[in-house]
Enzyme design. Structure first.
Site, PDB file in Angstrom:
ATOM      1  N   SER A   1       0.830  -1.195   0.000  1.00  0.00           N
ATOM      2  CA  SER A   1       0.000   0.000   0.000  1.00  0.00           C
ATOM      3  C   SER A   1       0.876   1.261   0.000  1.00  0.00           C
ATOM      4  O   SER A   1       1.743   1.405  -0.863  1.00  0.00           O
ATOM      5  CB  SER A   1      -0.937  -0.048   1.213  1.00  0.00           C
ATOM      6  OG  SER A   1      -1.912   0.960   1.154  1.00  0.00           O
TER       7      SER A   1
ATOM      8  N   ASP B   1      -7.571  -4.717  -7.200  1.00  0.00           N
ATOM      9  CA  ASP B   1      -7.127  -3.728  -6.219  1.00  0.00           C
ATOM     10  C   ASP B   1      -7.267  -2.313  -6.769  1.00  0.00           C
ATOM     11  O   ASP B   1      -6.761  -1.979  -7.845  1.00  0.00           O
ATOM     12  CB  ASP B   1      -5.678  -4.020  -5.826  1.00  0.00           C
ATOM     13  CG  ASP B   1      -5.187  -3.136  -4.697  1.00  0.00           C
ATOM     14  OD1 ASP B   1      -5.974  -2.301  -4.198  1.00  0.00           O
ATOM     15  OD2 ASP B   1      -4.016  -3.277  -4.314  1.00  0.00           O
TER      16      ASP B   1
ATOM     17  N   HIS C   1      -7.286  -5.285  -1.923  1.00  0.00           N
ATOM     18  CA  HIS C   1      -6.121  -4.577  -1.403  1.00  0.00           C
ATOM     19  C   HIS C   1      -5.569  -5.245  -0.149  1.00  0.00           C
ATOM     20  O   HIS C   1      -4.409  -5.024   0.221  1.00  0.00           O
ATOM     21  CB  HIS C   1      -6.484  -3.121  -1.096  1.00  0.00           C
ATOM     22  CG  HIS C   1      -5.304  -2.259  -0.778  1.00  0.00           C
ATOM     23  ND1 HIS C   1      -4.303  -1.987  -1.680  1.00  0.00           N
ATOM     24  CD2 HIS C   1      -4.950  -1.614   0.376  1.00  0.00           C
ATOM     25  CE1 HIS C   1      -3.389  -1.211  -1.121  1.00  0.00           C
ATOM     26  NE2 HIS C   1      -3.746  -0.975   0.129  1.00  0.00           N
TER      27      HIS C   1
END
Length: 621
Positions: free
Chosen positions: A133, A195, A309
């Site tokens: 991330s 994602d 994610h």
């Protein structure tokens, strides 16, 4: 022996490396641990001589709205000196996302971070930066910072970076700068099928500014407190369907080459490994990467784009398990098959079937990417043929050097060319000089536009050929520069006239693997002077002597004398180590003229003493 590369060369090699070694599993394990630790943390782990540096996904996001998500800043603009060694763009500036750059700077300014990196550089052979991330761009910038600095301090550490679900980082000149430095193969960005975050910056920031904090708070809560995160996932972000559809539309537009002034700035770099439940595919062509960011996302939903994610552990496990079971990574399929069945198998692994409306576009995209890989290998072969073709040109210049060195004029190679009169011999050598330069400029252009294989600049054949060319021909370039009086218009050669190709070859030669035999002392003078800029240094030293005679300011005279003496010491050490060719010591060479002029100036001790105290005592006889 040069190894044969596959049609997908760097991407296939990378996919195999990641799936068949602990790199993927170990990097994700450390990312997961860092995500569970304190906000804004990083962790360091070592496996033998390999160090892993993992950055937490849980970072401060409060700085983002101030910069606006679409706002890019020049990479050298934040924290002066950090990226001064990073290559600068041409007409367009090299830019990265301002908020993400600021996150990296927070770590860079940490004494603990600096200390850990210094220990790794001194004690390890390789370092892998990794992050999930928001930790992904921090890992990328850390790797780029180290890559751009190790080339200036001669470190031999290998740098690699693996990110998971990382947002886009910079613009197209940023991507091109990485490509031109041959660093693209040092980066792999793993992307889960739906994602949202890797695609988010393709959408204008006004679409999700109001939802941005809620989205990241949800992801961060799921990483640090999975139970409460799952409750949050059930509630999800308000207007998630609207967000998904708008982002998907922007990604679709970008994949077709469209986009507004804000979103069209972002561009991928390095390799992308796309993961689904059925397989993986690894691509290193930026255009293909953008298209597949759309092709795979279009099968998703508002829920899956948020949940994916958080699912990288699952995808990493599946990718490694599938490789161990049947070695069926997508790139392996490409290597094994060049027909439509191989392409179909690759698309099926991404859950794209012939019934999909965009199946034909996806297939064409892979075929073009495959063709690009094939072209790289063909271009390698063409370059090998062209290198053989220019050998006679080089041989003719070598003959000319031997002729000049043995001439009764006793000028040597450099001065014979500089002082030449009109003759067929001199004209032919000058033409060969130009033709060799054209060949190497074409090779560099192909290398920097990704038309040659990723390791081309490391192949001994070309590293050695480039070095020999530089040592043989650059003295002629210097001679032509001073013969035409260019130094009077532009300044001296090294700073103002040196061709870029020679600077690139300097780097190739520095980065090569050095054998013990290269450190042995010489028993006779070199066939070619080992400093290709030696004659430019001679010209500068002689110019300093000339300036000194007309200079009246004491400070300026002292500086000129310091420069002259510094060169004299350098040149003497080169001669003592026999790192110069015999033309340097020719009776009427520019270097011998410098020595005579310098000796005469030193003999005037009564003139020098008032301006350079202690000079007479330190004279070299």
């Amino acid at each position: 022996m040069e190894h044969e590369t596959s049609p997908f060369e760097s991407s296939e090699t990378l996919a195999t490396l990641l799936a068949s070694t602990p790199l993927l599993e170990e990097s994700w394990r450390l990312c997961s641990q860092s995500n569970s630790a304190a906000q804004g943390s990083f962790s360091v782990s070592r496996m033998g001589e390999v160090a892993y540096v993992a950055f937490s996904a849980v970072q401060t996001v409060g700085i983002w709205p101030e910069d606006r998500l679409g706002n890019l800043v020049e990479i050298q603009s934040v924290c002066e000196g950090v990226f001064d060694s990073f290559p600068r763009g041409g007409e367009e500036a090299v830019m990265v996302h301002g908020g993400l750059l600021q996150l990296f700077v927070l770590f860079y300014n940490s004494q603990i971070f600096q200390q850990k990196i210094l220990e790794i550089v001194n004690e390890c052979k390789s370092v892998v930066f990794t992050g999930h991330s928001l930790g992904g761009p921090i890992a990328s910038l850390s790797a780029l910072w180290l890559l751009s600095n190790i080339q200036t301090n001669s470190s031999s550490i290998t740098v690699f970076c693996i990110t998971y679900g990382s947002p886009m980082l910079g613009n197209e000149p940023f991507s091109q700068a990485i490509l031109q430095e041959r660093w693209a193969g040092n980066f792999c960005h793993v992307v889960a099928r739906h994602d949202l975050l890797p695609r988010l910056l393709f959408a204008p920031s006004y679409l999700f500014d109001s939802q941005f904090h809620a989205l990241f708070q949800l992801w961060h809560l799921s990483m640090t407190a999975p139970y409460f995160g799952q409750i949050g996932l059930q509630i999800l972000v308000e207007k998630k369907d609207e967000l998904f559809n708008k982002v998907l539309a922007c990604v679709a537009c970008r994949s077709r080459g469209g986009g507004d002034q804000e979103t069209s700035l972002f561009w991928p770099f390095g390799s992308y490994m796309f993961c689904t439940d059925k397989g993986t595919i690894c691509l290193d062509n930026e255009g293909a990467i953008v298209k597949f960011l759309y092709f795979i996302m279009m099968k998703g939903s508002a829920t899956s784009c948020i949940e994916d994610h958080l699912e990288y552990g699952k995808y990493v496990e599946k990718a490694c398990w599938q490789y161990l079971l049947k070695r069926s990574s997508v790139d392996a399929c490409f290597a094994e098959s060049s027909n439509d069945a191989g392409i179909t198998s690759a698309l099926q692994s991404l859950e794209l079937t012939t019934q999909e409306p965009d199946y034909g576009d996806a297939k064409d995209c892979l075929l073009k990417a495959r063709q690009l890989g094939c072209n790289r290998n063909l271009n390698n072969a063409k370059m090998a043929v062209n290198l053989a073709k220019i050998t006679p040109l080089r041989a003719q210049i070598e003959w000319y050097k031997a002729f000049c060195d043995d001439s009764d004029e006793k000028l040597g190679y450099y001065d014979s060319f500089k002082l030449r009169t009109a003759s067929k011999k001199g004209t032919k050598v000058s033409l060969n000089r130009l033709r060799l330069g054209w060949f190497w400029d074409e090779l560099i252009n192909m290398l920097q536009t990704n038309k040659l294989t990723h390791d081309f600049h490391k192949l001994p054949k070309y590293v050695n050929a480039a070095q020999f060319y530089k040592l043989l021909v650059e003295p002629l370039e210097i001679a032509e520069y001073y013969r035409n009086g260019e130094h009077k218009k532009k300044g001296h050669y090294i700073e103002h006239g040196r061709e870029r190709r020679f600077k690139i070859f300097d780097k190739w030669w520095r980065d090569r693997k050095v054998g013990d035999e290269e450190n042995n002392p010489r028993s006779k003078f070199a066939s070619l002077t080992q400093d290709s800029c030696f004659w430019a240094r001679v010209e500068e030293a002689r110019d300093c002597l000339y300036q000194f005679r007309g200079e009246t300011e004491k400070v300026n005279r002292t500086l000129l004398l310091e420069k002259i003496e510094k060169f004299e010491q350098y040149a003497s050490s080169m001669v003592n180590r026999k790192e110069v060719s015999i033309d340097v010591l020719a009776e009427n060479s520019s270097y011998n003229l410098f020595r005579e002029e310098w000796k005469e100036l030193k003999s005037q001790s009564q003139l020098l003493q008032p301006h350079f105290p202690g000079f007479q005592d330190g004279m070299v006889q």
